[in-house]
Design a protein around this motif. Structure first.
Motif, PDB file in Angstrom:
ATOM      1  N   GLY A 252       0.806  -1.211   0.000  1.00  0.00           N
ATOM      2  CA  GLY A 252       0.000   0.000   0.000  1.00  0.00           C
ATOM      3  C   GLY A 252       0.839   1.260   0.000  1.00  0.00           C
ATOM      4  O   GLY A 252       0.372   2.339  -0.402  1.00  0.00           O
ATOM      5  N   MET A 253       2.090   1.124   0.462  1.00  0.00           N
ATOM      6  CA  MET A 253       3.024   2.254   0.455  1.00  0.00           C
ATOM      7  C   MET A 253       3.753   2.370  -0.886  1.00  0.00           C
ATOM      8  O   MET A 253       4.630   3.219  -1.050  1.00  0.00           O
ATOM      9  CB  MET A 253       4.062   2.079   1.579  1.00  0.00           C
ATOM     10  N   GLY A 254       3.410   1.492  -1.822  1.00  0.00           N
ATOM     11  CA  GLY A 254       4.025   1.547  -3.144  1.00  0.00           C
ATOM     12  C   GLY A 254       5.384   0.905  -3.238  1.00  0.00           C
ATOM     13  O   GLY A 254       6.133   1.183  -4.185  1.00  0.00           O
ATOM     14  N   ARG A 255       5.739   0.016  -2.307  1.00  0.00           N
ATOM     15  CA  ARG A 255       7.055  -0.610  -2.310  1.00  0.00           C
ATOM     16  C   ARG A 255       7.040  -1.945  -3.062  1.00  0.00           C
ATOM     17  O   ARG A 255       6.014  -2.632  -3.117  1.00  0.00           O
ATOM     18  CB  ARG A 255       7.548  -0.845  -0.881  1.00  0.00           C
ATOM     19  N   GLU A 256       8.192  -2.289  -3.605  1.00  0.00           N
ATOM     20  CA  GLU A 256       8.395  -3.646  -4.120  1.00  0.00           C
ATOM     21  C   GLU A 256       8.754  -4.515  -2.924  1.00  0.00           C
ATOM     22  O   GLU A 256       9.686  -4.193  -2.178  1.00  0.00           O
ATOM     23  CB  GLU A 256       9.519  -3.671  -5.164  1.00  0.00           C
ATOM     24  N   VAL A 257       8.013  -5.614  -2.737  1.00  0.00           N
ATOM     25  CA  VAL A 257       8.164  -6.408  -1.518  1.00  0.00           C
ATOM     26  C   VAL A 257       8.596  -7.828  -1.849  1.00  0.00           C
ATOM     27  O   VAL A 257       8.010  -8.488  -2.713  1.00  0.00           O
ATOM     28  CB  VAL A 257       6.844  -6.443  -0.710  1.00  0.00           C
ATOM     29  N   MET A 258       9.623  -8.276  -1.147  1.00  0.00           N
ATOM     30  CA  MET A 258      10.070  -9.667  -1.211  1.00  0.00           C
ATOM     31  C   MET A 258       9.810 -10.322   0.138  1.00  0.00           C
ATOM     32  O   MET A 258      10.062  -9.707   1.183  1.00  0.00           O
ATOM     33  CB  MET A 258      11.564  -9.756  -1.529  1.00  0.00           C
ATOM     34  N   LEU A 259       9.327 -11.545   0.113  1.00  0.00           N
ATOM     35  CA  LEU A 259       9.205 -12.316   1.349  1.00  0.00           C
ATOM     36  C   LEU A 259      10.308 -13.352   1.381  1.00  0.00           C
ATOM     37  O   LEU A 259      10.369 -14.240   0.537  1.00  0.00           O
ATOM     38  CB  LEU A 259       7.859 -13.022   1.434  1.00  0.00           C
ATOM     39  N   ASP A 260      11.230 -13.215   2.349  1.00  0.00           N
ATOM     40  CA  ASP A 260      12.225 -14.254   2.596  1.00  0.00           C
ATOM     41  C   ASP A 260      11.589 -15.293   3.515  1.00  0.00           C
ATOM     42  O   ASP A 260      11.466 -15.068   4.735  1.00  0.00           O
ATOM     43  CB  ASP A 260      13.471 -13.663   3.259  1.00  0.00           C
ATOM     44  N   ALA A 261      11.155 -16.394   2.927  1.00  0.00           N
ATOM     45  CA  ALA A 261      10.517 -17.459   3.711  1.00  0.00           C
ATOM     46  C   ALA A 261      11.606 -18.234   4.438  1.00  0.00           C
ATOM     47  O   ALA A 261      12.217 -19.161   3.888  1.00  0.00           O
ATOM     48  CB  ALA A 261       9.701 -18.363   2.801  1.00  0.00           C
ATOM     49  N   GLU A 262      11.843 -17.853   5.684  1.00  0.00           N
ATOM     50  CA  GLU A 262      12.948 -18.405   6.462  1.00  0.00           C
ATOM     51  C   GLU A 262      12.755 -19.898   6.719  1.00  0.00           C
ATOM     52  O   GLU A 262      11.648 -20.343   7.030  1.00  0.00           O
ATOM     53  CB  GLU A 262      13.067 -17.643   7.784  1.00  0.00           C
ATOM     54  N   HIS A 263      13.830 -20.662   6.562  1.00  0.00           N
ATOM     55  CA  HIS A 263      13.809 -22.116   6.796  1.00  0.00           C
ATOM     56  C   HIS A 263      12.711 -22.806   5.965  1.00  0.00           C
ATOM     57  O   HIS A 263      12.127 -23.787   6.409  1.00  0.00           O
ATOM     58  CB  HIS A 263      13.601 -22.422   8.280  1.00  0.00           C
ATOM     59  N   PHE A 264      12.476 -22.282   4.755  1.00  0.00           N
ATOM     60  CA  PHE A 264      11.350 -22.814   3.992  1.00  0.00           C
ATOM     61  C   PHE A 264      11.505 -24.293   3.675  1.00  0.00           C
ATOM     62  O   PHE A 264      10.550 -25.071   3.823  1.00  0.00           O
ATOM     63  CB  PHE A 264      11.162 -22.033   2.688  1.00  0.00           C
ATOM     64  N   TYR A 265      12.689 -24.698   3.225  1.00  0.00           N
ATOM     65  CA  TYR A 265      12.847 -26.096   2.802  1.00  0.00           C
ATOM     66  C   TYR A 265      12.746 -27.056   3.981  1.00  0.00           C
ATOM     67  O   TYR A 265      12.212 -28.164   3.854  1.00  0.00           O
ATOM     68  CB  TYR A 265      14.165 -26.266   2.051  1.00  0.00           C
TER      69      TYR A 265
ATOM     70  N   PRO B 187      20.626 -30.531  -3.640  1.00  0.00           N
ATOM     71  CA  PRO B 187      20.220 -29.848  -4.880  1.00  0.00           C
ATOM     72  C   PRO B 187      18.959 -30.394  -5.530  1.00  0.00           C
ATOM     73  O   PRO B 187      18.103 -29.613  -5.978  1.00  0.00           O
ATOM     74  CB  PRO B 187      21.442 -30.021  -5.787  1.00  0.00           C
ATOM     75  N   TRP B 188      18.821 -31.715  -5.629  1.00  0.00           N
ATOM     76  CA  TRP B 188      17.636 -32.245  -6.294  1.00  0.00           C
ATOM     77  C   TRP B 188      16.368 -31.977  -5.492  1.00  0.00           C
ATOM     78  O   TRP B 188      15.292 -31.821  -6.056  1.00  0.00           O
ATOM     79  CB  TRP B 188      17.808 -33.735  -6.580  1.00  0.00           C
ATOM     80  N   GLN B 189      16.522 -31.884  -4.164  1.00  0.00           N
ATOM     81  CA  GLN B 189      15.373 -31.529  -3.339  1.00  0.00           C
ATOM     82  C   GLN B 189      14.993 -30.059  -3.560  1.00  0.00           C
ATOM     83  O   GLN B 189      13.807 -29.719  -3.649  1.00  0.00           O
ATOM     84  CB  GLN B 189      15.706 -31.771  -1.864  1.00  0.00           C
ATOM     85  N   ILE B 190      16.021 -29.212  -3.657  1.00  0.00           N
ATOM     86  CA  ILE B 190      15.780 -27.788  -3.927  1.00  0.00           C
ATOM     87  C   ILE B 190      15.026 -27.624  -5.241  1.00  0.00           C
ATOM     88  O   ILE B 190      14.021 -26.896  -5.322  1.00  0.00           O
ATOM     89  CB  ILE B 190      17.113 -27.020  -3.982  1.00  0.00           C
ATOM     90  N   GLU B 191      15.495 -28.276  -6.274  1.00  0.00           N
ATOM     91  CA  GLU B 191      14.870 -28.137  -7.588  1.00  0.00           C
ATOM     92  C   GLU B 191      13.423 -28.623  -7.565  1.00  0.00           C
ATOM     93  O   GLU B 191      12.524 -27.959  -8.089  1.00  0.00           O
ATOM     94  CB  GLU B 191      15.666 -28.917  -8.638  1.00  0.00           C
ATOM     95  N   GLN B 192      13.185 -29.767  -6.939  1.00  0.00           N
ATOM     96  CA  GLN B 192      11.843 -30.345  -6.920  1.00  0.00           C
ATOM     97  C   GLN B 192      10.861 -29.458  -6.160  1.00  0.00           C
ATOM     98  O   GLN B 192       9.754 -29.174  -6.634  1.00  0.00           O
ATOM     99  CB  GLN B 192      11.889 -31.736  -6.284  1.00  0.00           C
ATOM    100  N   VAL B 193      11.263 -28.985  -4.977  1.00  0.00           N
ATOM    101  CA  VAL B 193      10.365 -28.174  -4.159  1.00  0.00           C
ATOM    102  C   VAL B 193      10.144 -26.802  -4.803  1.00  0.00           C
ATOM    103  O   VAL B 193       9.023 -26.276  -4.808  1.00  0.00           O
ATOM    104  CB  VAL B 193      10.921 -28.029  -2.726  1.00  0.00           C
ATOM    105  N   THR B 194      11.203 -26.223  -5.354  1.00  0.00           N
ATOM    106  CA  THR B 194      11.066 -24.926  -6.017  1.00  0.00           C
ATOM    107  C   THR B 194      10.089 -25.024  -7.181  1.00  0.00           C
ATOM    108  O   THR B 194       9.247 -24.142  -7.394  1.00  0.00           O
ATOM    109  CB  THR B 194      12.435 -24.434  -6.518  1.00  0.00           C
ATOM    110  N   LYS B 195      10.202 -26.105  -7.921  1.00  0.00           N
ATOM    111  CA  LYS B 195       9.289 -26.306  -9.054  1.00  0.00           C
ATOM    112  C   LYS B 195       7.853 -26.440  -8.574  1.00  0.00           C
ATOM    113  O   LYS B 195       6.913 -25.957  -9.216  1.00  0.00           O
ATOM    114  CB  LYS B 195       9.723 -27.547  -9.837  1.00  0.00           C
ATOM    115  N   GLN B 196       7.670 -27.082  -7.418  1.00  0.00           N
ATOM    116  CA  GLN B 196       6.331 -27.231  -6.857  1.00  0.00           C
ATOM    117  C   GLN B 196       5.751 -25.867  -6.460  1.00  0.00           C
ATOM    118  O   GLN B 196       4.569 -25.581  -6.692  1.00  0.00           O
ATOM    119  CB  GLN B 196       6.367 -28.149  -5.628  1.00  0.00           C
ATOM    120  N   VAL B 197       6.597 -25.007  -5.890  1.00  0.00           N
ATOM    121  CA  VAL B 197       6.142 -23.666  -5.518  1.00  0.00           C
ATOM    122  C   VAL B 197       5.758 -22.875  -6.762  1.00  0.00           C
ATOM    123  O   VAL B 197       4.720 -22.196  -6.790  1.00  0.00           O
ATOM    124  CB  VAL B 197       7.233 -22.928  -4.716  1.00  0.00           C
TER     125      VAL B 197
END
Length: 689
Positions: free
Chosen positions: A245-258, A294-304
């Motif tokens: 609402g303040m007009g900012r570009e926002v990134m969410l760092d999803a901590e410990h996501f994996y 790495p293969w877990q990262i790729e698989q989960v990222t693709k799912q997201v």
């Protein structure tokens, strides 16, 4: 080989290709596969006339259909325990073929963006302490390099980061400030986002981009935040919505996501969904513990990416298992289009993802659209520059940017083109084929020091008063070779352009330094032997000689100020105009340490002749040991930054000596001489023309 043997060999190759067939169809198609990956060459008799293949000077070119890799290196073959049956045949040679179009994801993703977090995550590394000035210098360099985002810090966490954002607004170029991101967290539990002071400090920072850390692992919600899972989702949703609402570009760092996804995938995805509902721009998936493969990262990222196809995905990896670079690349394969990391992998514990390894891998090895060729060519200088600002040693064995990257022994007698088998890439592409100093970026792009020429027209113009252009070019080559030799011994000049500039000038036959040091000494006295009481003082005595030309210029300048020259000329007799050796100056000064005392004495002696020294300040002073194994006999290297407070210009000098006082004094002399040469002499030349 008989014709029959050749046909059997070709049949075996084609069967292998069909067995390992991928999306290209398994068999070589000259029309669709030409120019991809690698080829396998067979030496065949001229005129054999095999169909579907091309023969150039007796060499048959056959496409390997396995995603651009040579036979025998395909992961599927290795996993199945299969060995390339052609490897043992001496007539088979793997030859590189020009790569085709750039690799993109199936949905045609745009280029991968670089998000640098050296100023925050990198500064948390053990032994790293960046001042606000350091952070501003690095931010400017990252902008010049081509970083897309520059995380400046957490304005609500400490005064230094708050100062950075205050100064960055006015001291950074507008284009650089536009890239700066402020880091913070979601609102506090049970508190309205409008009332959260930490969130308000993010807004007050003025940064266009805000990166929020939010919890995605239910364990952390339950045990660390000690709140309900529903409240955590509301914290994410409310904060993102407020900042959008303040007009900012926002990134969410999803901590410990994996880790959170492995423990409770439904809740981990819900945490992302809360941000998406609020309009978040980026979902950055964090491997905060650095324990995912790495293969877990790729698989989960693709799912997201599949679950939230309209939202851009990012990756943030730590290096606890040495997988941060591999995991970042795996995330790109899974759909991530922004990579968070640090220069040289700086960071807490074992560090963060090393951007110096990730982006050349993406852009050169994978042909992924990421950095421009011009940015890649600055990679090595950026790496060494940040090392210098952080006062860290350059790791010579670091991938791509290490100084030993291209120091392979010859494979064959005589070396030559055959030794390309030992080189991964052309080092010139990443700026690792020449000296690291930014002044040497004026070298020709050919890569060989012998072919280099000074390309800086402004610098050339300032040097022509001392010699001819041909002589300057000759001395320039000699100076650059000297710099390279010194850097091989560990005397890196990255960030110390002023010392290199003077090295060049002092080698020209017509250059005369404005002063010479005859002798100096310094004494330090402490009135209290206690280690933690600041009771010591230092006294420095310095003896200089200024040249006759300098004295004459000073006299003429003073005479021009006088209304009646004849009446006042006698008052200038003490300056010693008639002395052919110039004037000897002797001064004493006290300071709170030997370097401070020497600096005061040096300026005090020269100030009457060079009044602009009044505006010269020492902004930074760093000491680093070059050879740690030598213990107390080690050689320290001193780096000093100066600033002209009247003009706002800055310059840096470096010196190394077994005596730290000598190293410091030499760097001081370089800094003062550089100022006199570039400010006073330029102004005087204009005045006396």
């Amino acid at each position: 080989l008989t014709g029959l043997e050749m046909w059997l060999l070709l049949a075996a190759a084609l069967i292998l290709g069909a067995t390992g067939a991928d999306s290209h169809g398994g068999l070589f198609n000259p029309a669709s596969d030409a120019g991809r990956g690698y080829g396998v060459g067979f030496v065949v008799p001229q005129g054999l006339g095999l169909k579907g293949c091309s023969s150039v000077k007796g060499r048959l070119q056959l496409r390997c259909p396995m995603g651009g890799q040579a036979w025998g290196s395909e992961p599927r073959l290795a996993a199945a325990g299969r060995r390339n049956p052609l490897e043992s045949l001496s007539m088979v040679k793997v030859t590189p073929v020009t790569l085709g179009e750039k690799e993109t994801s199936e949905d045609g993703a745009t280029r991968v963006k670089l998000y640098d977090t050296t100023l925050r995550d990198g500064a948390q590394g053990e032994g790293i302490s960046l001042s606000c000035d350091d952070k501003l210098r690095i931010a400017r360099r990252l902008h010049t390099f081509g970083a897309d985002y520059i995380e400046g810090g957490w304005p609500g966490s400490n005064p230094k980061d708050a100062e950075f954002f205050t100064r960055a607004r006015t001291e950074l170029p507008a284009a650089a400030w536009d890239k700066v991101a402020a880091f913070g967290s979601t609102r506090y539990k049970g508190l309205k986002v409008e009332e959260d002071k930490q969130v308000q400090m993010l807004v007050d920072s003025g940064a266009r981009v805000i990166t929020l850390v939010g919890k995605s692992w239910d364990l952390h919600v339950d045990e660390v935040l000690e709140t309900t899972r529903e409240e955590n989702l509301a914290m994410i949703r409310d904060t993102v919505e407020y900042l959008k609402g303040m007009g900012r570009e926002v990134m969410l760092d999803a901590e410990h996501f994996y880790d959170g996804y492995a423990a409770n995938p439904d809740y981990a995805m819900q945490s992302l969904g809360a941000a998406v509902e609020a309009g978040v721009d980026w979902l950055v998936l964090c491997d905060t513990n650095g324990g995912t493969l790495p293969w877990q990262i790729e698989q989960v990222t693709k799912q997201v990416q599949t679950t939230y196809p309209e939202t851009k995905i990012g990756i943030h990896c730590h290096n606890d298992q040495g997988m941060a670079v591999s995991n970042s690349i795996a995330a790109v394969r899974g759909g991530a289009s922004v990579i968070q990391g640090t220069v040289n992998g700086f960071g807490e514990r074992t560090g963060n993802a090393n951007l110096m390894s990730i982006f050349p891998t993406l852009c050169i090895e994978m042909n992924q659209d990421g950095l421009s060729d011009a940015s890649l060519a600055q990679l090595t200088t950026l790496s060494r520059y940040v090392d210098e600002q952080a006062n860290q040693p350059n790791h010579i064995r670091q991938a791509f940017v290490g100084s030993t990257q291209n120091k392979a022994r010859e494979c064959f007698p005589g070396g030559g083109y055959r030794d390309m088998a030992r080189k991964r890439i052309d080092p010139e592409r990443i700026g690792n084929a020449r000296s690291s100093n930014t002044m040497t970026q004026t070298l020709s792009r050919g890569g060989d020091i012998e072919d280099a020429r000074l390309k800086d027209n402004k610098l050339m113009t300032s040097l022509k008063k001392y010699s001819t252009e041909d002589e300057i070019q000759k001395v320039y080559l000699q100076t650059m070779e000297t710099v390279k030799q010194l850097e091989r011994r560990g005397y890196f000049f990255e960030g110390a352009d002023a010392s290199v500039d003077l090295m060049l000038r002092r080698s020209l036959p017509g250059y005369r330094p404005p002063f010479d040091t005859l002798e100096y000494h310094v004494n330090s006295v402490s009135s209290d032997a206690s280690q933690y009481k600041d009771t010591s003082t230092s006294q420095a005595t310095i003896k200089l000689r200024v040249g006759q030309e300098v004295v004459q210029r000073f006299v003429l300048k003073e005479l021009r100020k006088l209304g009646d020259i004849a009446a006042d000329a006698a008052s200038l007799a003490s300056i010693g105009v008639g002395s052919t050796d110039g004037q000897v100056l002797l001064e004493v000064a006290e300071g709170n340490g030997p370097v401070n005392a020497l600096a005061k004495a040096l300026v005090k002696a020269l100030l009457p002749l060079f009044p602009s020294l009044e505006f010269v300040e020492l902004r930074d002073y760093k000491v680093r040991i070059l050879d740690n194994d030598a213990a107390t006999a080690a050689i320290p290297r001193v780096l000093i930054e100066f600033q002209d407070t009247q003009l706002g210009t800055r310059w840096t000098t470096a010196s190394a000596d077994a005596n730290i006082i000598s190293a410091s004094f030499n760097a001081l002399v370089d800094g003062v001489e550089y100022h006199i040469e570039h400010r006073n002499r330029a102004q005087e030349d204009e005045a006396f023309m």
